[in-house]
Design a protein around this motif. Structure first.
Motif, PDB file in Angstrom:
ATOM      1  N   PRO A   5       0.828  -1.219   0.000  1.00  0.00           N
ATOM      2  CA  PRO A   5       0.000   0.000   0.000  1.00  0.00           C
ATOM      3  C   PRO A   5       0.853   1.257   0.000  1.00  0.00           C
ATOM      4  O   PRO A   5       1.850   1.360   0.731  1.00  0.00           O
ATOM      5  CB  PRO A   5      -0.802  -0.119   1.299  1.00  0.00           C
ATOM      6  CG  PRO A   5      -0.797  -1.571   1.619  1.00  0.00           C
ATOM      7  CD  PRO A   5       0.552  -2.087   1.155  1.00  0.00           C
ATOM      8  N   MET A  10      -3.150   3.278  -4.066  1.00  0.00           N
ATOM      9  CA  MET A  10      -4.430   3.229  -3.381  1.00  0.00           C
ATOM     10  C   MET A  10      -5.554   2.858  -4.345  1.00  0.00           C
ATOM     11  O   MET A  10      -6.399   1.998  -4.056  1.00  0.00           O
ATOM     12  CB  MET A  10      -4.740   4.583  -2.743  1.00  0.00           C
ATOM     13  CG  MET A  10      -3.881   4.893  -1.514  1.00  0.00           C
ATOM     14  SD  MET A  10      -4.269   3.811  -0.144  1.00  0.00           S
ATOM     15  CE  MET A  10      -5.962   4.232   0.151  1.00  0.00           C
ATOM     16  N   LEU A  13      -5.381  -0.861  -5.433  1.00  0.00           N
ATOM     17  CA  LEU A  13      -5.806  -1.777  -4.390  1.00  0.00           C
ATOM     18  C   LEU A  13      -7.326  -1.770  -4.230  1.00  0.00           C
ATOM     19  O   LEU A  13      -7.956  -2.826  -4.072  1.00  0.00           O
ATOM     20  CB  LEU A  13      -5.131  -1.410  -3.069  1.00  0.00           C
ATOM     21  CG  LEU A  13      -3.624  -1.691  -2.974  1.00  0.00           C
ATOM     22  CD1 LEU A  13      -3.045  -1.099  -1.686  1.00  0.00           C
ATOM     23  CD2 LEU A  13      -3.364  -3.201  -3.024  1.00  0.00           C
ATOM     24  N   CYS A  14      -7.913  -0.586  -4.255  1.00  0.00           N
ATOM     25  CA  CYS A  14      -9.367  -0.491  -4.108  1.00  0.00           C
ATOM     26  C   CYS A  14     -10.088  -1.144  -5.282  1.00  0.00           C
ATOM     27  O   CYS A  14     -11.086  -1.858  -5.106  1.00  0.00           O
ATOM     28  CB  CYS A  14      -9.784   0.962  -3.980  1.00  0.00           C
ATOM     29  SG  CYS A  14      -9.264   1.767  -2.455  1.00  0.00           S
ATOM     30  N   LYS A  34      -9.606  -4.650   2.061  1.00  0.00           N
ATOM     31  CA  LYS A  34     -10.141  -3.385   2.545  1.00  0.00           C
ATOM     32  C   LYS A  34      -9.595  -2.995   3.916  1.00  0.00           C
ATOM     33  O   LYS A  34      -9.215  -1.824   4.112  1.00  0.00           O
ATOM     34  CB  LYS A  34     -11.667  -3.439   2.562  1.00  0.00           C
ATOM     35  CG  LYS A  34     -12.326  -2.070   2.668  1.00  0.00           C
ATOM     36  CD  LYS A  34     -13.823  -2.174   2.445  1.00  0.00           C
ATOM     37  CE  LYS A  34     -14.469  -0.807   2.478  1.00  0.00           C
ATOM     38  NZ  LYS A  34     -15.931  -0.865   2.241  1.00  0.00           N
ATOM     39  N   ILE A  37      -6.207  -1.494   3.492  1.00  0.00           N
ATOM     40  CA  ILE A  37      -6.246  -0.140   2.911  1.00  0.00           C
ATOM     41  C   ILE A  37      -6.606   0.889   3.983  1.00  0.00           C
ATOM     42  O   ILE A  37      -5.976   1.956   4.088  1.00  0.00           O
ATOM     43  CB  ILE A  37      -7.262  -0.092   1.747  1.00  0.00           C
ATOM     44  CG1 ILE A  37      -6.828  -1.025   0.615  1.00  0.00           C
ATOM     45  CG2 ILE A  37      -7.424   1.340   1.237  1.00  0.00           C
ATOM     46  CD1 ILE A  37      -7.858  -1.201  -0.485  1.00  0.00           C
ATOM     47  N   GLU A  38      -7.604   0.568   4.771  1.00  0.00           N
ATOM     48  CA  GLU A  38      -8.052   1.499   5.816  1.00  0.00           C
ATOM     49  C   GLU A  38      -6.970   1.696   6.879  1.00  0.00           C
ATOM     50  O   GLU A  38      -6.797   2.803   7.395  1.00  0.00           O
ATOM     51  CB  GLU A  38      -9.337   0.968   6.444  1.00  0.00           C
ATOM     52  CG  GLU A  38     -10.539   1.012   5.497  1.00  0.00           C
ATOM     53  CD  GLU A  38     -11.767   0.364   6.079  1.00  0.00           C
ATOM     54  OE1 GLU A  38     -11.630  -0.318   7.124  1.00  0.00           O
ATOM     55  OE2 GLU A  38     -12.866   0.519   5.504  1.00  0.00           O
ATOM     56  N   CYS A  59      -7.445   8.039  -7.210  1.00  0.00           N
ATOM     57  CA  CYS A  59      -8.667   7.484  -6.616  1.00  0.00           C
ATOM     58  C   CYS A  59      -9.950   8.181  -7.039  1.00  0.00           C
ATOM     59  O   CYS A  59     -11.024   7.790  -6.589  1.00  0.00           O
ATOM     60  CB  CYS A  59      -8.559   7.528  -5.078  1.00  0.00           C
ATOM     61  SG  CYS A  59      -7.296   6.431  -4.401  1.00  0.00           S
ATOM     62  N   TYR A  68     -16.387   2.621  -1.667  1.00  0.00           N
ATOM     63  CA  TYR A  68     -15.067   3.228  -1.480  1.00  0.00           C
ATOM     64  C   TYR A  68     -15.119   4.761  -1.480  1.00  0.00           C
ATOM     65  O   TYR A  68     -14.082   5.416  -1.479  1.00  0.00           O
ATOM     66  CB  TYR A  68     -14.112   2.750  -2.575  1.00  0.00           C
ATOM     67  CG  TYR A  68     -13.779   1.278  -2.450  1.00  0.00           C
ATOM     68  CD1 TYR A  68     -12.705   0.866  -1.680  1.00  0.00           C
ATOM     69  CD2 TYR A  68     -14.557   0.318  -3.076  1.00  0.00           C
ATOM     70  CE1 TYR A  68     -12.412  -0.479  -1.542  1.00  0.00           C
ATOM     71  CE2 TYR A  68     -14.285  -1.019  -2.951  1.00  0.00           C
ATOM     72  CZ  TYR A  68     -13.218  -1.421  -2.177  1.00  0.00           C
ATOM     73  OH  TYR A  68     -12.930  -2.769  -2.039  1.00  0.00           O
TER      74      TYR A  68
END
Length: 446
Positions: A5, A10, A13-14, A34, A37-38, A59, A68
């Protein structure tokens, strides 16, 4: 392949978590991306400005992934907080651990950009990547952070001009519509009148709907006192035949008067009046300008707005000379606005001799004087006839009297001659007697 990450990954990955359905923790065999990522986002406050910009850029396509949107919002909020912070002055500055400034700013108040660095516009170019949907969201978030409206306005015009350059017509139209709606959220006095006129020209050129053109005019109208005559000389729409768009100017003046909640300041009103007089002089020679349109232009302002009617008179003079075929009724309808008391002495004298103006539009004193002179001339004709008849009678009486006197004189002269003759013979007789006595003079005298 393992993806670490980072701000630049970002979005990747999302998207992967969404399409591979790696969003739920269903067991050890189904990894969930998820939470990772968070967890990574917990350190977002330590990201540099460039990292925030890159993450938001990558993003912004997450708008289509409802699950997201919170991640996108979080990145956007941190970026705007960084801009609102008094410590951010360059792309590599982090507000959490730096407080140096590259220019003087007031940091004694809250986080409001209005009170800090309202002149900081270096970030405009960094946000040109924003797609139109995200532009709307970012701008509204800026306003919630009490950003200076002048800075926001300048950013919107910078974005509009930059992104519309070389864009397709549909893209230009969409961008223009969003920018117009965002400008309506701002304090009018923070918006550049020049930029609004340029925006209006683009809207007209793009043939945008009347509703959006009306919105732009509603922004320009209250600022009419800040503009110059050049911006009012907008070419008339095709098919009208006129040189300039008179209807556009009339609408702006109407908005200027009725688009305020309070009474218009007298100084602002006078500035608009001066500009309108210049506009009248520009459009008056247009042979295609209808009388009712010219009349609407000269009557749209109240008489109190103009300190002098000199320019108004010159415009009327030009219009009447170019439109020589107007009826007297049309001329009077145009000229009745002219206030003689607000004309200079020179132009007032010019008006009294100006043949293109109807007599009803000239000063009453002059018209009355003309009427009196005409009456006097007519009366003089009667007097002349009267006196001539009197003189003829007088001359006749004089001739008769002279003839009588002459006859009387001749009679007296005849009588005088007769008497003279009689006296002469008497003298003659007495004269002989005297002469006869001459011999009796003394000798000494002889």
């Amino acid at each position: 392949m393992e993806v670490t990450p980072s701000p630049s990954t970002m979005s990747l990955l999302c998207s992967a978590a969404h399409f591979m359905e790696m969003e739920c923790d269903d067991g050890p065999e189904t990894p969930n991306l998820k939470p990772h990522i968070e967890k990574f986002l917990e350190g977002i406050r330590f990201w540099t400005w460039s990292e925030l910009v890159e993450a938001l850029k990558q993003c912004q396509d997450l708008f289509s992934f409802k699950g997201y949107l919170a991640i996108l919002d979080r990145i956007m909020d941190h970026l705007i907080e960084r801009l609102a912070s008094p410590g951010i002055t360059s792309p590599n500055t982090c507000s959490s651990n730096r407080s140096s400034f590259q220019f003087s700013c007031d940091t004694s108040s809250n986080n409001s950009l209005r009170n800090n660095c309202s002149g900081a516009t270096w970030w405009f170019e960094h946000l040109l990547f924003l797609k139109i949907d995200l532009l709307d969201k970012v701008t509204r978030t800026m306003l919630s952070y009490d950003f200076d409206h002048g800075v926001v306005s300048r950013f919107l015009f910078y974005y509009h001009n930059s992104t519309c350059l070389g864009a397709l017509q549909d893209e230009k139209t969409e961008t223009t519509e969003v920018v117009i709606d965002l400008l309506l959220l701002l304090d009018l006095r923070s918006i550049s009148c020049k930029d609004l006129f340029n925006l209006n020209r683009m809207a007209v050129g793009l043939k945008m709907s009347t509703s959006f053109v009306d919105k732009i005019e509603s922004l320009i109208g209250p600022l009419l006192d800040q503009t110059t005559i050049d911006y009012l000389l907008l070419p008339s729409p095709r098919g009208r035949g006129q040189a300039y768009d008179v209807g556009f100017v009339l609408r702006l003046v109407h908005i200027f008067f009725f688009g305020h909640s309070s009474e218009v300041d007298s100084n602002r009103l006078k500035r608009v009046a001066k500009m309108m007089d210049l506009f009248l002089v520009e459009v008056a020679p247009d042979p295609h300008l209808k009388p009712f349109e010219f009349e609407a232009l000269i009557t749209v302002l109240p008489d109190t707005a103009r300190e002098s009617h000199d320019q108004l008179y010159l415009a009327m003079d030009m219009y009447l000379k170019v439109h020589a075929g107007l009826s007297d009724k049309e001329k009077i309808s145009i000229c009745c606005t002219l206030n003689h008391e607000k004309l200079s002495a020179e132009l007032l004298r010019n008006l009294t001799r100006n043949l293109v103006f109807p007599s009803e539009a000239k000063p009453r004193a002059y018209v009355t004087k003309q009427s009196r002179m005409k009456t006097l001339l007519q009366e003089n004709d009667h007097l002349k006839n009267f006196f001539e008849s009197v003189f003829r009678k007088s001359f006749k009486n004089i001739e008769v009297r002279e003839d009588v006197e002459k006859r009387s004189y001749d009679g007296e002269e005849l009588r005088g001659d007769s008497e003279g003759m009689q006296n002469g013979s008497q003298l003659k007789r007495s004269g002989t007697h005297i002469m006869s006595n001459a011999t009796y003079l003394p000798k000494l005298c002889s």
